[in-house]
Design an enzyme around this catalytic site. Structure first.
Site, PDB file in Angstrom:
ATOM      1  N   ASN A   9       0.871  -1.179   0.000  1.00 54.93           N
ATOM      2  CA  ASN A   9       0.000   0.000   0.000  1.00 54.93           C
ATOM      3  C   ASN A   9       0.905   1.226   0.000  1.00 54.93           C
ATOM      4  O   ASN A   9       1.516   1.543   1.014  1.00 54.93           O
ATOM      5  CB  ASN A   9      -0.880  -0.049   1.269  1.00 54.93           C
ATOM      6  CG  ASN A   9      -1.676   1.227   1.470  1.00 54.93           C
ATOM      7  OD1 ASN A   9      -1.769   2.066   0.582  1.00 54.93           O
ATOM      8  ND2 ASN A   9      -2.254   1.376   2.666  1.00 54.93           N
ATOM      9  N   TRP A  10       0.959   1.866  -1.155  1.00 55.28           N
ATOM     10  CA  TRP A  10       1.884   3.006  -1.266  1.00 55.28           C
ATOM     11  C   TRP A  10       1.333   4.277  -0.637  1.00 55.28           C
ATOM     12  O   TRP A  10       2.039   5.272  -0.525  1.00 55.28           O
ATOM     13  CB  TRP A  10       2.238   3.251  -2.747  1.00 55.28           C
ATOM     14  CG  TRP A  10       3.275   2.312  -3.266  1.00 55.28           C
ATOM     15  CD1 TRP A  10       3.781   1.198  -2.628  1.00 55.28           C
ATOM     16  CD2 TRP A  10       3.958   2.388  -4.523  1.00 55.28           C
ATOM     17  NE1 TRP A  10       4.731   0.587  -3.420  1.00 55.28           N
ATOM     18  CE2 TRP A  10       4.850   1.299  -4.584  1.00 55.28           C
ATOM     19  CE3 TRP A  10       3.891   3.269  -5.607  1.00 55.28           C
ATOM     20  CZ2 TRP A  10       5.683   1.073  -5.700  1.00 55.28           C
ATOM     21  CZ3 TRP A  10       4.717   3.052  -6.718  1.00 55.28           C
ATOM     22  CH2 TRP A  10       5.601   1.961  -6.748  1.00 55.28           C
ATOM     23  N   LYS A  11       0.060   4.267  -0.261  1.00 56.10           N
ATOM     24  CA  LYS A  11      -0.560   5.464   0.341  1.00 56.10           C
ATOM     25  C   LYS A  11      -0.306   6.679  -0.571  1.00 56.10           C
ATOM     26  O   LYS A  11      -0.328   6.527  -1.787  1.00 56.10           O
ATOM     27  CB  LYS A  11      -0.041   5.668   1.768  1.00 56.10           C
ATOM     28  CG  LYS A  11      -0.178   4.383   2.590  1.00 56.10           C
ATOM     29  CD  LYS A  11       0.113   4.559   4.047  1.00 56.10           C
ATOM     30  CE  LYS A  11      -0.055   3.209   4.752  1.00 56.10           C
ATOM     31  NZ  LYS A  11       0.097   3.313   6.205  1.00 56.10           N
ATOM     32  N   GLU A 160      -5.187  -4.887  10.629  1.00 55.74           N
ATOM     33  CA  GLU A 160      -4.161  -3.871  10.837  1.00 55.74           C
ATOM     34  C   GLU A 160      -4.419  -3.126  12.143  1.00 55.74           C
ATOM     35  O   GLU A 160      -5.209  -2.165  12.160  1.00 55.74           O
ATOM     36  CB  GLU A 160      -4.169  -2.868   9.681  1.00 55.74           C
ATOM     37  CG  GLU A 160      -3.863  -3.477   8.331  1.00 55.74           C
ATOM     38  CD  GLU A 160      -3.282  -2.455   7.376  1.00 55.74           C
ATOM     39  OE1 GLU A 160      -2.220  -2.734   6.817  1.00 55.74           O
ATOM     40  OE2 GLU A 160      -3.871  -1.372   7.219  1.00 55.74           O
ATOM     41  N   SER A 205       3.617  -2.321  10.235  1.00 58.18           N
ATOM     42  CA  SER A 205       5.059  -2.430  10.498  1.00 58.18           C
ATOM     43  C   SER A 205       5.654  -3.772  10.096  1.00 58.18           C
ATOM     44  O   SER A 205       6.580  -4.265  10.758  1.00 58.18           O
ATOM     45  CB  SER A 205       5.366  -2.120  11.974  1.00 58.18           C
ATOM     46  OG  SER A 205       5.024  -0.778  12.266  1.00 58.18           O
ATOM     47  N   GLY A 226       2.935  -1.191   4.191  1.00 64.41           N
ATOM     48  CA  GLY A 226       2.997   0.213   3.818  1.00 64.41           C
ATOM     49  C   GLY A 226       4.419   0.629   3.495  1.00 64.41           C
ATOM     50  O   GLY A 226       4.926   0.400   2.397  1.00 64.41           O
TER      51      GLY A 226
HETATM   52  P1  PGA Z   1       3.103   0.179   7.529  1.00 69.74           P
HETATM   53  O1  PGA Z   1       1.608   0.441   6.970  1.00 69.74           O
HETATM   54  O2  PGA Z   1       3.576  -1.117   6.926  1.00 69.74           O
HETATM   55  O3  PGA Z   1       3.885   1.367   7.056  1.00 69.74           O
HETATM   56  O4  PGA Z   1       2.998   0.089   9.012  1.00 69.74           O
HETATM   57  C1  PGA Z   1       0.718  -0.631   6.792  1.00 69.74           C
HETATM   58  C2  PGA Z   1      -0.602  -0.120   6.247  1.00 69.74           C
HETATM   59  O5  PGA Z   1      -1.102   0.925   6.711  1.00 69.74           O
HETATM   60  O6  PGA Z   1      -1.191  -0.746   5.346  1.00 69.74           O
END
Ligand code: PGA
Length: 245
Positions: A9-11, A160, A205, A226
């Site tokens: 998920n690149w956000k 999550e 994470s 993420g």
């Molecule tokens: P993160 O994000 O791996 O940076 O903790 C995970 C997510 O929000 O999908």
């Protein structure tokens, strides 16, 4: 057997130059035994989908309506038309930043399925809910409200914990297993065999250094990643750990 899924998920990250990350994954995982998914910002979906064979491309959200006067929004049909095959729905950042409620997520999931996309529905508790012993109640309510009745086994659920997203903190493996077993039972009780076919991802994470131990937990069929999906250097070993699990 559920085929495992490594999802990134690149956000709100990624410019055209970052397409190189997906190209690198295409090369290093050309014979992948797991499904690989990248959900880039909407601006990159069409170009990445057109040039990717191994890596599936997905959206990060869609509107519940088919089309219409919704400035700035994007429909599920538009994502599918651009080449997306999945769409993340109900991520905690959408729930927090945009006030999305379970019923909104369910409406979006119906729209996604109508457009031929696999919904990837997120759930997860806050730190105070975890500390208050409410985790399974919260997850149960989110699943009940966010997943529509008429789904099939292509639906993906991501667990999550909000307090684990982007913080470097993860639950204990026992806590992850407890929640994933609970989600599996909830889905099987409600949907029967399709509930057993749905992939359950852990997110929050996930890094190269902790992926293997997380993937060994029961009912963990992959990860929603993420920060560590933004570079091939980090995401590739996570994919490799999933293949080895
Ligand atoms: P993160 O994000 O791996 O940076 O903790 C995970 C997510 O929000 O999908």
């Amino acid at each position: 057997m559920r085929r495992k899924l490594a999802a990134g998920n690149w956000k709100m990250n990624g410019l055209a130059a970052d397409s190189a990350v997906v190209r690198a994954l295409e090369v290093s995982h050309a014979a992948a035994s797991v499904d690989i998914l990248i959900c880039p910002p909407a601006t990159l979906i069409a170009s990445l989908a057109a040039t990717s064979e191994i890596v599936a491309i997905g959206g990060q959200d869609c509107h519940a309506a088919e089309k219409g006067a919704h400035t700035g929004d994007i429909s599920a049909a538009m994502l599918a038309d651009a080449g997306a095959r999945y769409v993340i729905l109900g991520h905690s950042e959408r729930r927090e930043d945009h006030g999305e409620r379970d019923e909104d997520v369910a409406a979006k999931a119906r729209a996604a399925m109508a457009a031929g996309l696999a919904p990837l529905i997120c759930c997860g508790e806050s730190l105070s809910q975890r500390e208050g012993g409410e985790t399974l109640d919260v997850i149960g309510a989110q699943l009940a409200g966010s997943i529509p009745d008429d789904v099939d086994g292509s639906l993906v659920v991501a667990y999550e914990p909000i307090w684990a997203i982007g913080t470097g903190k993860i639950p204990t493996l026992e806590q992850i297993g407890d929640v994933h077993d609970f989600i599996r039972k909830t889905l099987v009780d409600r949907f029967g065999p399709p509930g057993d076919a749905m992939r359950l991802l852990y997110g929050g994470s996930v890094k190269p250094g902790n992926a293997a131990e997380i993937f060994a937990v029961s009912n963990v069929d992959g990860a929603l990643v993420g920060g560590a999906s933004l570079t091939a250097e980090d995401f590739s070993p996570i994919i490799a750990a999933l293949e080895a699990a």
